[in-house]
Design a protein around this motif. Structure first.
Motif, mmCIF file in Angstrom:
data_model
loop_
_atom_site.group_PDB
_atom_site.id
_atom_site.type_symbol
_atom_site.label_atom_id
_atom_site.label_comp_id
_atom_site.label_asym_id
_atom_site.label_seq_id
_atom_site.Cartn_x
_atom_site.Cartn_y
_atom_site.Cartn_z
ATOM 1 N N VAL A 88 0.868 -1.177 0.000
ATOM 2 C CA VAL A 88 0.000 0.000 0.000
ATOM 3 C C VAL A 88 0.902 1.224 0.000
ATOM 4 O O VAL A 88 1.740 1.392 0.882
ATOM 5 N N ARG A 89 0.738 2.064 -0.993
ATOM 6 C CA ARG A 89 1.640 3.199 -1.202
ATOM 7 C C ARG A 89 0.994 4.496 -0.726
ATOM 8 O O ARG A 89 -0.198 4.717 -0.936
ATOM 9 N N SER A 90 1.786 5.344 -0.087
ATOM 10 C CA SER A 90 1.313 6.661 0.318
ATOM 11 C C SER A 90 1.682 7.683 -0.749
ATOM 12 O O SER A 90 2.791 7.659 -1.291
ATOM 13 N N VAL A 91 0.743 8.584 -1.053
ATOM 14 C CA VAL A 91 0.990 9.639 -2.037
ATOM 15 C C VAL A 91 0.637 10.983 -1.413
ATOM 16 O O VAL A 91 -0.247 11.072 -0.562
ATOM 17 N N ASP A 92 1.343 12.040 -1.828
ATOM 18 C CA ASP A 92 1.017 13.361 -1.305
ATOM 19 C C ASP A 92 -0.184 13.937 -2.049
ATOM 20 O O ASP A 92 -0.704 13.337 -2.999
ATOM 21 N N ALA A 93 -0.630 15.110 -1.622
ATOM 22 C CA ALA A 93 -1.867 15.679 -2.154
ATOM 23 C C ALA A 93 -1.786 15.954 -3.656
ATOM 24 O O ALA A 93 -2.718 15.638 -4.410
ATOM 25 N N HIS A 223 -5.939 17.814 5.168
ATOM 26 C CA HIS A 223 -5.256 19.001 5.705
ATOM 27 C C HIS A 223 -4.267 19.542 4.669
ATOM 28 O O HIS A 223 -4.249 20.737 4.355
ATOM 29 N N ASN A 224 -3.465 18.649 4.092
ATOM 30 C CA ASN A 224 -2.488 19.075 3.087
ATOM 31 C C ASN A 224 -3.138 19.361 1.736
ATOM 32 O O ASN A 224 -2.653 20.204 0.979
ATOM 33 N N TRP A 225 -4.225 18.655 1.428
ATOM 34 C CA TRP A 225 -4.945 18.916 0.171
ATOM 35 C C TRP A 225 -5.387 20.381 0.127
ATOM 36 O O TRP A 225 -5.176 21.089 -0.854
ATOM 37 N N PHE A 226 -6.004 20.842 1.222
ATOM 38 C CA PHE A 226 -6.470 22.227 1.267
ATOM 39 C C PHE A 226 -5.300 23.204 1.380
ATOM 40 O O PHE A 226 -5.343 24.303 0.815
ATOM 41 N N LYS A 227 -4.263 22.809 2.086
ATOM 42 C CA LYS A 227 -3.078 23.663 2.221
ATOM 43 C C LYS A 227 -2.436 23.916 0.862
ATOM 44 O O LYS A 227 -1.917 25.015 0.597
#
Length: 236
Positions: A88-93, A223-227
């Motif tokens: 399972v991979r994590s991706v940034d916004a 949080h980071n999506w909106f940031k």
């Protein structure tokens, strides 16, 4: 649906308060109890009110019998091992936005329905992994009292229909990015050697257990999506 200002949403999520505390989500290497998405009350805090003994956050003693542990309540270390083992991979916004736009990824927002309606990425599908406590068994009353002790009058519980609801909306072959407000992380750090659990990582764990094979995780959460000032919308 109405478009929203991401800058205002960033400040809202940056200062948002907890809706759920649970010892089952604690990181064994941390000195704090962990919520479904954030760090909560210090371990070792104790008090007694109305016959309830509350020690180490929200441990309720001699109040009621707790139901059997569910998969979502498994230790974070075990969840993390499975997530890493299943790649399972994590991706940034920004990467999540690109994958949604160019590669037909589905964003699964597991926040409570009310929070989803306030703001979410366009096209996201909402299935809340935690919901307001519904029943009035002795255990549920004890949990309500424990939440109220900390001034929380809208305590939450695991949504027992989470997987069933996801299956009714998203095919198991779909490419899914699971998102919550804070996101959590599987990456080790000095303070969190095994990363930090979150609602979206718990949801990803449940999806993998139930046969979903293309599961991603939104690092840093909404949080980071909106940031990052990425598109968002609300439901009136």
């Amino acid at each position: 649906m109405a478009a929203l200002s991401s800058s205002s949403l960033y400040h809202k999520f940056h200062s948002s308060t907890l809706a759920y505390y649970s010892n089952s989500n604690s990181n064994s290497n941390s000195n704090y109890e962990s919520s479904s998405c954030f760090t909560a009350k210090p371990v070792g805090y104790s008090s007694r009110r109305n016959g309830l003994s509350i020690t180490g956050g929200l441990r309720i003693q001699n109040a009621a019998t707790k139901p059997a542990k569910s998969p979502a309540e498994e230790e974070w270390k075990i969840k993390r091992q499975l997530l890493l083992g299943k790649r399972v991979r994590s991706v940034d916004a920004k990467e999540a936005f690109r994958l949604q736009k160019e590669n037909d990824f589905v964003i699964l927002d597991v926040q409570p329905e009310a929070e989803f309606k306030e703001a979410h990425p366009p096209g996201a599908i909402n299935v809340q992994i935690y919901r307001l406590i519904k029943e009035w068994t002795a255990w549920d009353i004890a949990r309500r009292a424990a939440f109220a002790f900390f001034g929380i009058f809208s305590g939450t519980e695991e949504n027992p229909e989470f997987i069933q609801s996801v299956e009714s909306k998203i095919d198991k072959s779909a490419k899914i990015i699971v998102a919550c407000s804070a996101g959590g992380t599987m990456k080790p750090s000095q303070n969190f050697p095994e990363g930090q659990q979150s609602r979206s990582l718990i949801a990803a764990y449940l999806l993998v257990l139930n046969g979903y094979t293309n599961v991603y995780h939104l690092e840093g959460g909404l949080h980071n999506w909106f940031k990052e000032d990425l598109p968002s919308e609300s439901e009136e």
